[in-house]
Design a protein around this motif. Structure first.
Motif, PDB file in Angstrom:
ATOM      1  N   SER A 142       0.872  -1.173   0.000  1.00 35.20           N
ATOM      2  CA  SER A 142       0.000   0.000   0.000  1.00 35.20           C
ATOM      3  C   SER A 142       0.904   1.216   0.000  1.00 35.20           C
ATOM      4  O   SER A 142       1.462   1.574   1.039  1.00 35.20           O
ATOM      5  N   GLY A 143       1.089   1.827  -1.168  1.00 35.13           N
ATOM      6  CA  GLY A 143       2.054   2.915  -1.293  1.00 35.13           C
ATOM      7  C   GLY A 143       3.445   2.360  -1.068  1.00 35.13           C
ATOM      8  O   GLY A 143       3.860   1.413  -1.725  1.00 35.13           O
ATOM      9  N   ASP A 144       4.158   2.920  -0.094  1.00 33.68           N
ATOM     10  CA  ASP A 144       5.508   2.441   0.237  1.00 33.68           C
ATOM     11  C   ASP A 144       5.512   1.442   1.389  1.00 33.68           C
ATOM     12  O   ASP A 144       6.573   0.951   1.771  1.00 33.68           O
ATOM     13  N   GLU A 145       4.344   1.137   1.941  1.00 32.02           N
ATOM     14  CA  GLU A 145       4.251   0.229   3.083  1.00 32.02           C
ATOM     15  C   GLU A 145       3.802  -1.163   2.660  1.00 32.02           C
ATOM     16  O   GLU A 145       3.158  -1.328   1.634  1.00 32.02           O
ATOM     17  N   TYR A 146       4.138  -2.124   3.514  1.00 25.17           N
ATOM     18  CA  TYR A 146       3.625  -3.483   3.372  1.00 25.17           C
ATOM     19  C   TYR A 146       2.869  -3.800   4.663  1.00 25.17           C
ATOM     20  O   TYR A 146       3.464  -3.849   5.740  1.00 25.17           O
ATOM     21  N   ILE A 147       1.550  -3.984   4.543  1.00 25.78           N
ATOM     22  CA  ILE A 147       0.661  -4.167   5.689  1.00 25.78           C
ATOM     23  C   ILE A 147       0.346  -5.645   5.880  1.00 25.78           C
ATOM     24  O   ILE A 147      -0.010  -6.337   4.926  1.00 25.78           O
ATOM     25  N   ARG A 148       0.413  -6.128   7.133  1.00 26.66           N
ATOM     26  CA  ARG A 148       0.001  -7.500   7.459  1.00 26.66           C
ATOM     27  C   ARG A 148      -1.518  -7.567   7.376  1.00 26.66           C
ATOM     28  O   ARG A 148      -2.214  -6.953   8.182  1.00 26.66           O
ATOM     29  N   VAL A 149      -2.020  -8.338   6.414  1.00 25.79           N
ATOM     30  CA  VAL A 149      -3.473  -8.452   6.249  1.00 25.79           C
ATOM     31  C   VAL A 149      -4.002  -9.797   6.702  1.00 25.79           C
ATOM     32  O   VAL A 149      -5.203  -9.967   6.911  1.00 25.79           O
ATOM     33  N   SER A 150      -3.113 -10.776   6.848  1.00 26.27           N
ATOM     34  CA  SER A 150      -3.460 -12.096   7.382  1.00 26.27           C
ATOM     35  C   SER A 150      -2.201 -12.638   8.043  1.00 26.27           C
ATOM     36  O   SER A 150      -1.151 -12.704   7.405  1.00 26.27           O
ATOM     37  N   THR A 151      -2.310 -13.022   9.319  1.00 28.58           N
ATOM     38  CA  THR A 151      -1.122 -13.481  10.038  1.00 28.58           C
ATOM     39  C   THR A 151      -1.506 -14.308  11.257  1.00 28.58           C
ATOM     40  O   THR A 151      -2.613 -14.182  11.773  1.00 28.58           O
ATOM     41  N   ASN A 152      -0.560 -15.123  11.690  1.00 29.41           N
ATOM     42  CA  ASN A 152      -0.699 -15.764  12.993  1.00 29.41           C
ATOM     43  C   ASN A 152       0.433 -15.311  13.925  1.00 29.41           C
ATOM     44  O   ASN A 152       0.624 -15.879  14.982  1.00 29.41           O
ATOM     45  N   VAL A 153       1.153 -14.248  13.519  1.00 35.32           N
ATOM     46  CA  VAL A 153       2.113 -13.593  14.400  1.00 35.32           C
ATOM     47  C   VAL A 153       1.291 -12.783  15.406  1.00 35.32           C
ATOM     48  O   VAL A 153       0.375 -12.051  15.014  1.00 35.32           O
ATOM     49  N   LEU A 154       1.619 -12.926  16.673  1.00 28.35           N
ATOM     50  CA  LEU A 154       0.862 -12.229  17.716  1.00 28.35           C
ATOM     51  C   LEU A 154       1.458 -10.860  18.025  1.00 28.35           C
ATOM     52  O   LEU A 154       2.665 -10.645  17.876  1.00 28.35           O
ATOM     53  N   LYS A 155       0.602  -9.951  18.484  1.00 22.38           N
ATOM     54  CA  LYS A 155       1.068  -8.646  18.962  1.00 22.38           C
ATOM     55  C   LYS A 155       1.976  -8.874  20.166  1.00 22.38           C
ATOM     56  O   LYS A 155       1.814  -9.857  20.898  1.00 22.38           O
ATOM     57  N   PRO A 156       2.926  -7.965  20.385  1.00 21.53           N
ATOM     58  CA  PRO A 156       3.859  -8.140  21.508  1.00 21.53           C
ATOM     59  C   PRO A 156       3.167  -8.314  22.867  1.00 21.53           C
ATOM     60  O   PRO A 156       3.668  -9.043  23.720  1.00 21.53           O
ATOM     61  N   ASP A 157       2.018  -7.690  23.048  1.00 20.46           N
ATOM     62  CA  ASP A 157       1.325  -7.798  24.336  1.00 20.46           C
ATOM     63  C   ASP A 157       0.425  -9.036  24.423  1.00 20.46           C
ATOM     64  O   ASP A 157      -0.250  -9.259  25.426  1.00 20.46           O
ATOM     65  N   GLY A 158       0.401  -9.841  23.346  1.00 16.79           N
ATOM     66  CA  GLY A 158      -0.384 -11.070  23.341  1.00 16.79           C
ATOM     67  C   GLY A 158      -1.876 -10.867  23.163  1.00 16.79           C
ATOM     68  O   GLY A 158      -2.661 -11.803  23.312  1.00 16.79           O
ATOM     69  N   SER A 159      -2.284  -9.650  22.805  1.00 17.25           N
ATOM     70  CA  SER A 159      -3.707  -9.324  22.719  1.00 17.25           C
ATOM     71  C   SER A 159      -4.378  -9.772  21.422  1.00 17.25           C
ATOM     72  O   SER A 159      -5.545  -9.480  21.213  1.00 17.25           O
ATOM     73  N   GLY A 160      -3.691 -10.451  20.585  1.00 11.48           N
ATOM     74  CA  GLY A 160      -4.287 -10.929  19.338  1.00 11.48           C
ATOM     75  C   GLY A 160      -3.294 -10.910  18.194  1.00 11.48           C
ATOM     76  O   GLY A 160      -2.098 -10.654  18.379  1.00 11.48           O
ATOM     77  N   ARG A 161      -3.799 -11.192  17.021  1.00  9.27           N
ATOM     78  CA  ARG A 161      -2.963 -11.231  15.813  1.00  9.27           C
ATOM     79  C   ARG A 161      -2.491  -9.827  15.447  1.00  9.27           C
ATOM     80  O   ARG A 161      -3.216  -8.855  15.634  1.00  9.27           O
ATOM     81  N   ALA A 162      -1.305  -9.754  14.870  1.00  8.12           N
ATOM     82  CA  ALA A 162      -0.682  -8.466  14.549  1.00  8.12           C
ATOM     83  C   ALA A 162      -1.126  -7.925  13.190  1.00  8.12           C
ATOM     84  O   ALA A 162      -0.342  -7.307  12.476  1.00  8.12           O
ATOM     85  N   ILE A 163      -2.417  -8.135  12.827  1.00  9.51           N
ATOM     86  CA  ILE A 163      -2.886  -7.593  11.545  1.00  9.51           C
ATOM     87  C   ILE A 163      -2.918  -6.075  11.616  1.00  9.51           C
ATOM     88  O   ILE A 163      -3.090  -5.488  12.671  1.00  9.51           O
ATOM     89  N   GLY A 164      -2.699  -5.453  10.472  1.00 11.23           N
ATOM     90  CA  GLY A 164      -2.676  -4.002  10.389  1.00 11.23           C
ATOM     91  C   GLY A 164      -1.327  -3.397  10.701  1.00 11.23           C
ATOM     92  O   GLY A 164      -1.110  -2.215  10.465  1.00 11.23           O
TER      93      GLY A 164
END
Length: 190
Positions: free
Chosen positions: A114-136
């Motif tokens: 998206s422009g110059d960025e690459y956005i996670r749109v589907s993942t099973n990598v978790l957010k650092p705080d463990g609150s869910g998937r790191a999408i977005g």
């Protein structure tokens, strides 16, 4: 007395042939190395390479990759990635299959350009705080992975993802015309 001319002439001819063979061999080596996918490390981890092949095979069976429309992903507006008629954004079946196949914590992600960025749109990598998937979340715009992707190369090696060390593989997702529209990722936490 024997003349040295025939010997010198044969010697120059042999040296010229050897030189030409060396030039051709060097050219073949350079051409082959340019055609082979390049990686940032000498050897990809076999588990990562196997999972990358599996991920790419799964989506190849769905159809050609394309972008169509936009939708929110983790609070960020992102182009919608499809393989054939299968929408990838905000779905997790494919990335979760990679984890189950490996059985040892393999993670997988689809990034969309998206422009110059690459956005996670589907993942099973978790957010650092463990609150869910790191999408977005986005791929580090200053990291060593993005520089390889921009050079048209794959990246296999070690990187930090959202503050944790991983052994990884990243490869470009290209539409039929050859344009890069995203990135495949697989990796395992160290």
């Amino acid at each position: 007395m024997l003349s040295a001319r025939p010997f010198i002439a044969r010697s120059l001819l042999v040296n010229r042939k050897s030189f030409l063979v060396e030039i051709v061999a060097t050219g073949c080596f350079l051409a082959a190395s340019m055609l082979m996918p390049s990686t940032a490390s000498a050897q990809a981890d076999p588990r990562v390479a196997k999972s990358m092949a599996s991920l790419k095979a799964m989506v190849a069976n769905l159809g050609a990759p394309r972008l169509e429309g936009k939708e929110p992903v983790g609070g960020k507006d992102a182009p919608i990635l499809y393989f054939g008629s299968t929408k990838i954004n905000n779905t997790f079946e494919i990335v979760d299959v990679i984890s189950k196949e490996d059985g040892k914590g393999m993670t997988a992600t689809f990034f969309v350009k998206s422009g110059d960025e690459y956005i996670r749109v589907s993942t099973n990598v978790l957010k650092p705080d463990g609150s869910g998937r790191a999408i977005g979340t986005i791929l580090d715009p200053n990291g060593k992975v993005i520089s390889k992707i921009k050079e048209g190369q794959s990246f296999y090696g070690d990187v930090m993802i959202l503050g944790s060390p991983y052994i990884v593989g990243y490869e470009q997702i290209k539409r039929a015309g050859g344009d890069v529209i995203g990135i495949y990722y697989v990796g395992i936490k160290k």
